[in-house]
Scaffold this active site. Structure first.
Site, mmCIF file in Angstrom:
data_model
loop_
_atom_site.group_PDB
_atom_site.id
_atom_site.type_symbol
_atom_site.label_atom_id
_atom_site.label_comp_id
_atom_site.label_asym_id
_atom_site.label_seq_id
_atom_site.Cartn_x
_atom_site.Cartn_y
_atom_site.Cartn_z
ATOM 1 N N ASP A 141 6.876 47.286 57.375
ATOM 2 C CA ASP A 141 7.037 46.096 58.225
ATOM 3 C C ASP A 141 7.083 46.428 59.718
ATOM 4 O O ASP A 141 6.838 45.550 60.554
ATOM 5 C CB ASP A 141 8.330 45.356 57.858
ATOM 6 C CG ASP A 141 8.380 44.956 56.397
ATOM 7 O OD1 ASP A 141 7.314 44.922 55.762
ATOM 8 O OD2 ASP A 141 9.485 44.671 55.895
ATOM 9 N N MET B 196 2.429 41.456 53.677
ATOM 10 C CA MET B 196 3.899 41.606 53.744
ATOM 11 C C MET B 196 4.372 41.774 55.186
ATOM 12 O O MET B 196 3.567 41.834 56.116
ATOM 13 C CB MET B 196 4.330 42.810 52.926
ATOM 14 C CG MET B 196 4.452 42.544 51.442
ATOM 15 S SD MET B 196 5.083 44.031 50.639
ATOM 16 C CE MET B 196 5.396 43.426 48.999
ATOM 17 N N ARG C 143 -10.165 30.446 48.642
ATOM 18 C CA ARG C 143 -9.534 31.344 47.664
ATOM 19 C C ARG C 143 -8.411 32.124 48.345
ATOM 20 O O ARG C 143 -8.505 32.425 49.529
ATOM 21 C CB ARG C 143 -10.555 32.349 47.113
ATOM 22 C CG ARG C 143 -11.632 31.726 46.246
ATOM 23 C CD ARG C 143 -11.087 31.346 44.878
ATOM 24 N NE ARG C 143 -12.147 30.912 43.989
ATOM 25 C CZ ARG C 143 -12.650 29.690 43.909
ATOM 26 N NH1 ARG C 143 -12.213 28.735 44.727
ATOM 27 N NH2 ARG C 143 -13.613 29.392 43.051
HETATM 28 O O1 F6P Z 1 10.750 45.658 53.547
HETATM 29 C C1 F6P Z 1 9.477 45.999 53.063
HETATM 30 C C2 F6P Z 1 8.946 44.935 52.169
HETATM 31 O O2 F6P Z 1 7.762 45.471 51.720
HETATM 32 C C3 F6P Z 1 8.750 43.554 52.791
HETATM 33 O O3 F6P Z 1 7.571 43.444 53.502
HETATM 34 C C4 F6P Z 1 8.809 42.665 51.560
HETATM 35 O O4 F6P Z 1 9.192 41.360 51.894
HETATM 36 C C5 F6P Z 1 9.840 43.340 50.733
HETATM 37 O O5 F6P Z 1 9.766 44.705 51.060
HETATM 38 C C6 F6P Z 1 9.725 43.127 49.258
HETATM 39 O O6 F6P Z 1 10.259 44.213 48.563
HETATM 40 P P1 F6P Z 1 11.090 44.232 47.214
HETATM 41 O O7 F6P Z 1 10.450 43.278 46.266
HETATM 42 O O8 F6P Z 1 10.995 45.665 46.792
HETATM 43 O O9 F6P Z 1 12.489 43.845 47.555
#
Ligand code: F6P
Length: 339
Positions: free
Chosen positions: A133, A175, A255
């Site tokens: 992130d 993400m 899509r």
């Molecule tokens: O913090 C990293 C990250 O990949 C975010 O971008 C995402 O929202 C989150 O982790 C989801 O991760 P998990 O499902 O492992 O909690």
């Protein structure tokens, strides 16, 4: 001879093993320290799940995805019920029982928060920031980001050709939690026509008008790159919401693709291998000096450190005046506003 513990916590990302190797090799080879690998983040310290990390265990892991230590989203300071065990106390006890001089915590924002509280309770802690992130305050970059950027860009590149064949709108969700770094960078690298990030409010009508205008200009297809953290109805993905709205409002065939955990998997990019190795080695240099309570950071081309206490609850998000935002607008990329 110092004895140090190392753990990886929070969501995984490419480069964790490179960082573990950087910590371990520097500690063992440069300083003759003893290294203990803690399993599954803070859980390992709660449950006494740890093992000596020998030099031979660090060979051949530089290019490996994931983490050889395992990880978890365990938050020891979060009270989960009246009968919950005192996890910080257990961590403290086991840290002392192990005879650690310092604990290296490799993680993102949540991990740095826990690390800061453990440091306040008297443990010697060094933090190393990682996450795809790129939202850890205080560092120009976290490792994991560059690898994820490569994966996302490759995915967008591939969507271009199929979008072109079918003359479709392709919505791709990336993400990033509440930060738009990965979406903005991948969107720009992949030539996205629309890029929506949490930091910039969007107007769905303006987005649809922009896409209609492209269709009128005989542009065969459009690529819409959206961050998972943009405003959208709960219980649905950002991509589902945006693609449905687009199809509903424009009648253009749409899509969606949600990249998901592919973004966090696999081998780290060369830049992430280098950044993670640098962070790991620098962390141990701090430990050798007895300079605890710090988080390792990248500032320009330099590796530096800041007090962990400064990182606290802050989040590093894309500032509205970021140069890439104005560049994107100059290239006629729709960032969610009026055409
Ligand atoms: O913090 C990293 C990250 O990949 C975010 O971008 C995402 O929202 C989150 O982790 C989801 O991760 P998990 O499902 O492992 O909690």
């Amino acid at each position: 001879m110092k004895k140090i513990g190392v753990l990886t916590a929070g969501g995984d990302c490419p480069g964790l093993n490179a960082a573990i190797r950087g910590v371990g090799k520097t500690a063992i080879v440069k300083y003759g320290m003893e290294v203990i690998g803690i399993a599954d983040g803070f859980l390992g310290l709660i449950n006494k799940d740890y093992f000596p990390l020998k030099e031979e265990m660090l060979s051949g892991i530089l290019t490996l995805g994931g983490t050889i230590l395992g990880t978890s989203r365990e938050k020891p300071f979060k009270k989960t019920g009246p009968l919950s065990i005192d996890k910080p106390k257990l961590i403290n006890e086991h840290y002392k029982e192990l005879g650690l001089d310092c604990l290296v915590c490799i993680g993102g924002n949540g991990t740095m928060k826990t690390a800061t509280r453990l440091a306040k309770e008297g443990l010697n802690i060094i933090g190393i920031p990682k996450t795809i992130d790129n939202d850890v305050w205080g560092t120009d970059q976290t490792f994991g980001f560059d690898s994820a950027l490569g994966i996302c860009t490759d995915a967008i590149d591939r969507l271009h050709s199929t979008a072109n064949s079918h003359k479709r709108i392709m919505v791709i969700e990336i993400m990033g939690h509440d930060a738009g770094w990965l979406t903005l960078y991948a969107g720009m690298a992949g030539g996205g026509d629309v890029i929506l990030i949490p930091e910039l409010d969007y107007d769905i009508d303006a987005v649809c008008n922009y896409l209609m205008e492209r269709a009128r200009k005989k542009k065969a297809y459009s690529i819409v790159v959206v961050a998972e953290g943009i405003k959208h109805p709960k219980k649905r993905s950002a991509a589902s919401y945006i693609s449905e709205k687009i199809e509903e409002n424009t009648g253009l065939e749409t899509r969606k693709t949600i990249l998901g955990y592919i973004q966090r998997g696999g081998s780290p990019s060369p830049m992430d291998r280098i950044l993670a190795s640098r962070f790991g080695a620098y962390a141990v240099d701090l430990i050798a000096k007895g300079d605890y309570g710090k988080m390792v950071i990248k500032k320009g081309e330099k590796t530096k450190d800041i007090p962990l206490s400064k990182v606290g609850n802050k989040l590093r998000i894309v500032p509205h005046n970021h140069s890439l935002i104005s560049k994107a607008r100059g290239l006629d990329v729709c960032l969610g506003g009026k055409i």
